[in-house]
Write a protein that holds these residues in place. Structure first.
Motif, short mmCIF file in Angstrom:
data_model
loop_
_atom_site.label_atom_id
_atom_site.label_comp_id
_atom_site.label_asym_id
_atom_site.label_seq_id
_atom_site.Cartn_x
_atom_site.Cartn_y
_atom_site.Cartn_z
N UNK A 81 -20.14 34.47 19.42
CA UNK A 81 -20.03 36.06 19.93
C UNK A 81 -21.44 36.86 20.02
N UNK A 82 -21.93 36.62 19.07
CA UNK A 82 -23.42 37.49 18.89
C UNK A 82 -24.29 37.42 20.01
N UNK A 83 -24.58 36.09 20.52
CA UNK A 83 -25.51 35.76 21.31
C UNK A 83 -25.19 36.48 22.72
N UNK A 84 -23.88 36.71 23.00
CA UNK A 84 -23.64 37.37 24.46
C UNK A 84 -24.08 38.97 24.32
N UNK A 85 -24.11 39.40 23.33
CA UNK A 85 -24.86 40.81 23.03
C UNK A 85 -23.48 41.61 23.74
N UNK A 86 -22.38 41.64 23.32
CA UNK A 86 -21.27 42.16 24.15
C UNK A 86 -21.10 43.87 23.72
N UNK A 87 -20.61 44.57 24.42
CA UNK A 87 -20.25 45.89 24.14
C UNK A 87 -19.29 46.10 22.93
N UNK A 88 -18.48 45.00 22.83
CA UNK A 88 -17.54 45.20 21.70
C UNK A 88 -17.22 43.80 21.08
N UNK A 121 -23.38 27.40 20.93
CA UNK A 121 -24.12 28.90 21.11
C UNK A 121 -24.60 29.24 22.18
N UNK A 122 -25.12 28.25 22.91
CA UNK A 122 -25.68 28.22 24.30
C UNK A 122 -24.67 28.53 25.45
N UNK A 123 -23.45 27.82 25.32
CA UNK A 123 -22.54 27.56 26.43
C UNK A 123 -22.25 28.65 27.31
N UNK A 124 -21.93 29.91 26.65
CA UNK A 124 -21.57 30.91 27.39
C UNK A 124 -22.64 31.48 28.21
N UNK A 125 -24.05 31.47 27.53
CA UNK A 125 -25.09 32.03 28.08
C UNK A 125 -25.34 31.09 29.56
N UNK A 154 -34.58 33.31 27.15
CA UNK A 154 -33.74 34.03 26.62
C UNK A 154 -32.66 33.63 25.74
N UNK A 155 -32.16 32.37 26.25
CA UNK A 155 -31.18 31.68 25.57
C UNK A 155 -31.72 31.10 24.26
N UNK A 156 -32.90 30.50 24.22
CA UNK A 156 -33.37 30.23 23.09
C UNK A 156 -33.61 31.35 22.13
#
Length: 345
Positions: A148-155, A97-101, A110-112
């Motif tokens: 995917x959710x943790x990134x807060x993407x536009x889509x 979950x943390x990797x992309x962030x 913010x990651x936590x």
């Protein structure tokens, strides 16, 4: 969050193989649109062009206020969920979950916060220190969605994410994805070949065939009024019956001009004659399929030898090989012109 605009998009592979043939589609901000169709129809290719995993041969893709044709996947501010989960096996759930962030140099607090929020939404808090191999298929898919959710993407882009799960888990995860999308309100494009997934998940359904869009609309509207023979044959389970008008004879008055084929949903065939005009079918029962609270009858039309399917509520007492008379109201007919492949009313 962002709207998505697809304008005159084409995909041509070497050898002049045209996989996507000039598609136009508008997806509203916060909408969940499902692309559905048979294998090879172009739905996954279209999704991969949205993601930046396939180049666009012609046309334009806009996510929010940006044309993204030439942007790398990481620059498009989208998140993709695959059918094979694509988790890092050596990392814990938390690490995945943390990797992309971490790669984006997101501040630690913010990651936590984001990981905690995603774990709560997806109910994976007890599994944060486990490795993917210690999780069930459904739990792994939740982690993939959490990443995917943790990134807060536009889509969000979903590429047949449930195809590796068994039937029970698919049902549970359909509910999870629908709930998740409603909670987050993130624009989502979902690809599947599974009608049940498509009908239950979509705000709007996009039915594709041969690299083009056959019909776009609310799932129930497409089911009740398919605009082409292909859509009528593809949407619905059991599938629609098709009978040439020439086999109906004088029993089919009042059909629109140009109609030479009618479609009949299996549930529109009845053991009881409806009030008013009615089409009559003399058949022989060839196969009986009990399916929980309903029964599917596979029948042979005695006049033409054509195979028909009827869907009956509850159990049916008729035996295989026995004659059976069925009725259909003319109001239930779907009229088509086989020369154009389109509806005539």
């Amino acid at each position: 969050m962002a709207a998505i605009e697809i304008a005159s998009v084409r995909k041509v592979y070497p050898g002049n193989v045209e996989a996507i043939k000039g598609i136009d589609l508008s997806i509203a901000d916060g909408e969940l649109v499902v692309l559905v169709g048979p294998s090879g129809c172009g739905k996954s290719t279209l999704l991969r062009m949205l993601a930046g995993l396939e180049t666009i041969s012609a046309g334009e893709v806009r996510i929010g206020d940006r044309v993204v044709n030439r942007l790398e996947p990481a620059e498009r501010d989208i998140a993709m969920v695959f059918q094979n989960y694509a988790l890092y096996p050596h990392m814990s759930v938390r690490g995945n979950l943390e990797y992309g962030l971490r790669n984006r140099r997101t501040p630690r607090d913010e990651i936590d916060r984001r990981v905690k929020e995603a774990a709560r939404i997806l109910e994976i808090e007890p599994y944060l220190e486990r490795k993917p191999r210690q999780l069930s298929g459904g739990q792994r898919q939740r982690v993939a969605m959490g990443r995917a959710i943790v990134r807060k993407p536009r889509a969000f882009l979903f590429d047949e994410p449930l195809s590796n799960l068994d039937a029970k888990l698919r049902g549970q995860m359909r509910v999870e994805i629908k709930r998740l999308q409603r909670t987050l309100g993130t624009t989502s494009v979902y690809v599947t070949h599974d009608q049940l997934e498509a009908m239950t998940l979509a705000d709007r359904l996009v039915v594709m065939n041969g690299g083009v869009i056959e019909q776009v609309g609310r799932p129930i509207a497409i089911f009740e009024r398919p605009e082409t023979v292909f859509v009528a044959s593809f949407i619905g389970s059991p599938p629609m019956n098709f009978v040439p008008v020439s086999e109906l004879g004088a029993d089919a008055p009042g059909l629109p001009a140009g109609t030479d084929l009618v479609g009949i949903r299996p549930e529109s065939l009845s053991l009881e004659r409806p009030e008013g005009p009615a089409l009559e079918f003399e058949t022989i029962v060839e196969l009986i399929e009990p399916v929980g609270g309903e029964t599917h009858l596979h029948l042979r039309h005695t006049a033409s030898g054509r195979t028909l399917i009827a869907q009956m509520r509850g159990r049916v007492v008729e035996a295989e090989g026995s004659p059976l008379r069925l009725w259909c109201s003319p109001r239930a007919l779907h009229p088509f012109d086989t020369r154009t492949g389109r509806r005539t009313d």
